[in-house]
Design an enzyme around this catalytic site. Structure first.
Site, mmCIF file in Angstrom:
data_model
loop_
_atom_site.group_PDB
_atom_site.id
_atom_site.type_symbol
_atom_site.label_atom_id
_atom_site.label_comp_id
_atom_site.label_asym_id
_atom_site.label_seq_id
_atom_site.Cartn_x
_atom_site.Cartn_y
_atom_site.Cartn_z
ATOM 1 C CG ASP A 25 0.269 3.289 2.946
ATOM 2 O OD1 ASP A 25 -1.415 2.804 2.000
ATOM 3 O OD2 ASP A 25 0.142 3.686 3.405
ATOM 4 C CG ASP A 203 1.198 7.049 5.617
ATOM 5 O OD1 ASP A 203 1.118 6.139 4.730
ATOM 6 O OD2 ASP A 203 1.456 8.330 5.985
#
Length: 249
Positions: A25, A203
């Protein structure tokens, strides 16, 4: 989607460049979040280190982000990576290949008009049109959480081909049928990713589909931060991610 993890703390296993496929990510994982998506900072040291990891893994490193691939390229220039953008609605299977949208922006036209009209009288909501996804950011105005969600729900009322997805002070409307987990699964079918152990780190709530897929495949699933997750491992923050990736901070 959530289940009780076997392990939710401690250092994840060391990366094996010869056998791992890395899926990373971007916001909140590789770089710190910013109040506006264009205000993030990407240090030259991070870019250089990602290039080293890409070479060490024989190209089996992909970015899997809510951002458009063109924006990832802009931040990480001159490097290019295999990527899934807009949560998988854009895909680039090879670093030098073309970005392919899964659908066209026209299917969002009605929702786009509805959102623009609704936010005209709501200061504090920042609208981002990604073409294949529509996003409201309210990082600087968290009190607008319910307002933003209502606007997005109203924009797709009666539509089963569009979905609303929540994130950290952000909410998005996009076509149904795609998420980061499916994007990672698609990349894992192709070289140089096929046959390797998948490793995903993210996250946000939007990363949970990919974390779940990787864990089901016997890979390494890593959550950044303290939020509830299906991931097996955790890292505290962006600085911890960079240390784990081998970048001195």
């Amino acid at each position: 989607m959530f289940f009780n993890p076997v392990r939710t703390s401690g250092q994840p296993p060391v990366i094996d460049p010869s056998g791992d496929a890395l899926f990373l990510d971007f916001d909140g994982t590789l770089i710190e979040m910013a109040d506006h998506p264009d205000l993030v900072t990407v240090e030259s040291e991070l870019i250089a280190h990602l290039g080293e990891l890409q070479r060490a893994c024989s190209g089996a490193l992909a970015l899997v982000s809510g951002r458009r691939i063109v924006d990832l390229d802009r931040f990480l220039a001159p490097l290019r990576f295999s990527a899934a953008g807009v949560h998988g609605l854009e895909q680039r299977l090879e670093p030098e290949g073309a970005s392919e949208p899964i659908c066209g922006p026209e299917m969002l036209d009605e929702a786009r008009e509805s959102i623009r009209a609704a936010i005209a009288a709501v200061p504090g909501l920042n609208f981002e049109d990604k073409g294949t996804a529509l996003v409201l950011h309210y990082r600087t105005a968290p009190e607008l959480d319910e307002t933003a969600k209502r606007i997005m729900r109203d924009a797709i009322a009666g539509r089963d081909d569009l979905v609303v997805m929540d994130g950290k002070r952000v909410i998005e409307v996009h076509p149904a049928g795609m998420d980061k987990g499916r994007a990672v699964a698609a990349l894992m079918q192709r070289p140089p990713f096929a046959g390797r152990r998948p490793v995903f780190i993210g996250d946000d709530l939007t990363d949970e589909h990919a974390l779940a897929f990787v864990r089901e495949q016997g890979g390494v699933s890593i959550k950044v931060g303290i939020a509830q997750t299906c991931a097996e491992f955790r890292l505290e923050d962006v600085a911890a991610v960079r240390r784990w990736l081998g970048l001195r901070t």
